[in-house]
Design an enzyme around this catalytic site. Structure first.
Site, mmCIF file in Angstrom:
data_model
loop_
_atom_site.group_PDB
_atom_site.id
_atom_site.type_symbol
_atom_site.label_atom_id
_atom_site.label_comp_id
_atom_site.label_asym_id
_atom_site.label_seq_id
_atom_site.Cartn_x
_atom_site.Cartn_y
_atom_site.Cartn_z
ATOM 1 N N HIS A 1 0.840 -1.193 0.000
ATOM 2 C CA HIS A 1 0.000 0.000 0.000
ATOM 3 C C HIS A 1 0.880 1.248 0.000
ATOM 4 O O HIS A 1 1.700 1.440 0.896
ATOM 5 C CB HIS A 1 -0.909 0.011 1.229
ATOM 6 C CG HIS A 1 -2.094 -0.886 1.089
ATOM 7 N ND1 HIS A 1 -3.223 -0.766 1.874
ATOM 8 C CD2 HIS A 1 -2.336 -1.927 0.245
ATOM 9 C CE1 HIS A 1 -4.107 -1.695 1.519
ATOM 10 N NE2 HIS A 1 -3.580 -2.409 0.541
ATOM 11 N N TYR B 1 -9.599 5.382 7.215
ATOM 12 C CA TYR B 1 -9.839 5.742 8.614
ATOM 13 C C TYR B 1 -10.871 6.866 8.617
ATOM 14 O O TYR B 1 -10.613 7.949 8.086
ATOM 15 C CB TYR B 1 -8.551 6.233 9.280
ATOM 16 C CG TYR B 1 -7.478 5.187 9.429
ATOM 17 C CD1 TYR B 1 -7.276 4.530 10.639
ATOM 18 C CD2 TYR B 1 -6.629 4.866 8.364
ATOM 19 C CE1 TYR B 1 -6.272 3.585 10.792
ATOM 20 C CE2 TYR B 1 -5.625 3.923 8.504
ATOM 21 C CZ TYR B 1 -5.455 3.279 9.709
ATOM 22 O OH TYR B 1 -4.461 2.341 9.849
ATOM 23 N N PRO C 1 -4.985 0.489 18.322
ATOM 24 C CA PRO C 1 -4.648 0.062 16.964
ATOM 25 C C PRO C 1 -4.789 1.146 15.899
ATOM 26 O O PRO C 1 -4.480 0.901 14.732
ATOM 27 C CB PRO C 1 -5.652 -1.073 16.703
ATOM 28 C CG PRO C 1 -6.808 -0.776 17.606
ATOM 29 C CD PRO C 1 -6.221 -0.130 18.830
ATOM 30 N N LYS D 1 0.530 0.322 15.046
ATOM 31 C CA LYS D 1 1.879 0.294 15.613
ATOM 32 C C LYS D 1 2.179 -0.908 16.507
ATOM 33 O O LYS D 1 3.349 -1.163 16.803
ATOM 34 C CB LYS D 1 2.117 1.572 16.440
ATOM 35 C CG LYS D 1 2.179 2.824 15.603
ATOM 36 C CD LYS D 1 3.404 2.827 14.720
ATOM 37 C CE LYS D 1 3.278 3.782 13.568
ATOM 38 N NZ LYS D 1 3.574 3.210 12.281
ATOM 39 N N TYR E 1 3.490 6.954 10.036
ATOM 40 C CA TYR E 1 2.723 5.759 9.654
ATOM 41 C C TYR E 1 3.632 4.696 9.050
ATOM 42 O O TYR E 1 3.480 3.503 9.346
ATOM 43 C CB TYR E 1 1.622 6.140 8.671
ATOM 44 C CG TYR E 1 0.553 5.088 8.504
ATOM 45 C CD1 TYR E 1 -0.525 5.012 9.381
ATOM 46 C CD2 TYR E 1 0.608 4.147 7.476
ATOM 47 C CE1 TYR E 1 -1.503 4.043 9.240
ATOM 48 C CE2 TYR E 1 -0.367 3.173 7.323
ATOM 49 C CZ TYR E 1 -1.422 3.123 8.198
ATOM 50 O OH TYR E 1 -2.395 2.158 8.061
#
Length: 389
Positions: free
Chosen positions: A72, A200, A292, A296, A384
């Site tokens: 991704h 998200y 979550p 991480k 990220y």
């Protein structure tokens, strides 16, 4: 029985450490209180930082991940009925890999068996001893018989409720914790993902996440109160609620189906300090937990393994203790940065019961700032994909 490094816990962190040590000829024995099938039956996340994928390659266990995992280059933030893409590749030059933790654990287990590594399953009353001195050991019971494993070092990779952390509770262990007032209701289903990348979502009804395990298996979540019960959520009720929290064009692409697994996970942030007690080390969930939201948890366990492996490698190469001595400080410096990012993402995307109008407007302003500032998006992308080890 004797080994060089006794590893308590056969989850990803324990198995990855054993694989790396095996590469340099350091002998390990892995001990776990449950069996292989139980471990492989646990449903876990699977967004891997670039540093973790490199570490798996270093350990010689990355081949299937590269064949079957999904690369991704970005992910989406959803708010106000629109999507804002965080272009990881353009902003950092790196990406993440979507590969289920269960599959990763299976790869590590298969590799250990192929190498002839010794793993003891179904061990009862596992207890580390004498780690304050030069001759630590681990005792355990197997089929009603007590055994002793002498070693140079003990790696406690057995999670928050494991024997390793319990053994140091009265040895100056400090706890830092934040409990969030909500949980994630998650559903795993054999349906194609609604979107090529993770979404998200911030919505007035609460947070939602569109995730995936493969091109035909999806993992979805919605924010629910802590006292909610999974039994009150039918599959249809879950799908309806998920679609309400997504932009219309994404909601239309949600393919529904029967759930394979459905559960509610509470969210918390936790750090234990220090992570080293003489010749025993806390690794992964034994020393820290993150919500979550920032993907991480598994990745932090991998960075712990990296720092501990470097210390042990130097010790067995020339007897140097400097890397072992530095383990806790190096690991915690990165852990706290990841805790900050996970807290930031959680605060940014969830609706808190105590939030007033001012708090909601600040949240909206932050999201708008991210959408209009490349600098803000780069900061999110950098965290990220994973800060350097």
């Amino acid at each position: 029985m004797r080994t060089q490094v006794a590893i308590i816990g056969s989850g990803p962190s324990g198995l990855l450490l054993s694989a790396l040590l095996d590469q340099i000829g350091v002998d390990t024995v892995v001990i776990d209180r449950v069996d292989r099938d139980y471990i492989l039956g646990r449903i876990r996340a699977g967004v891997l930082e670039s540093g973790m994928t490199a570490l798996l390659d270093q350990a010689g266990v990355g081949a299937r991940m590269h064949r079957e995992g999904l690369v991704h280059d970005g992910f989406e933030l959803s708010f106000g009925g629109r999507l804002c893409r965080i272009d990881l590749k353009a902003l950092t030059g790196k990406n993440v890999m979507v590969y289920g933790q269960t599959e990763l654990t299976r790869d590590l287990m298969d590799d250990r068996e192929a190498r002839g590594g010794k793993t003891i399953y179904n061990a009862k009353n596992v207890t580390p001893h004498d780690f304050d001195g030069a001759k630590p050991c681990v005792t355990y019971e197997l089929d009603g018989v007590e055994h002793r494993l002498d070693c140079d070092f003990i790696a406690g990779c057995d999670g928050y409720h494991g024997a390793s952390r319990a053994a140091v509770e009265d040895k100056g262990l400090r706890h830092y914790e934040k409990i969030y007032p909500f949980g994630w209701l998650g559903v795993l289903a054999d349906v194609p993902p609604a979107h090529d990348e993770l979404i998200y979502a911030n919505h007035k009804r609460g947070f939602a996440l569109c995730s995936q395990r493969s091109k035909v298996r999806s993992r979805y979540y919605v924010q629910v109160p802590l006292d909610d019960k999974v039994e009150v959520w039918s599959d249809d009720a879950f799908w309806d609620e998920l679609r309400r929290r997504l932009p219309d064009d994404v909601a239309e692409k949600v393919t529904t189906g029967p759930s394979i697994e459905k559960s509610i996970a509470p969210l918390r942030s936790y750090v234990a300090e220090p992570l080293r007690f003489g010749r025993m080390f806390l690794v992964g969930d034994a020393g820290h937990i993150v919500p979550p939201t920032g993907a991480k948890g598994l990745n932090l366990a991998a960075s712990d393994v990296h720092y501990l492996f470097e210390g042990l490698r130097d010790f067995y190469a020339d007897g140097a203790m400097s890397g072992v001595d530095a383990y806790s400080g190096r690991a915690l410096a990165r852990i706290w940065k990841a805790e900050r990012f996970s807290w930031f993402m959680t605060t940014l995307l969830h609706r808190f019961p105590t939030s007033g109008e001012f708090d909601l407007r600040i949240q909206e302003a932050e999201l708008d700032y991210i959408a209009t500032s490349e600098t803000a998006r780069r900061s999110i992308a950098e965290n990220y994909i994973g800060l350097p080890y």
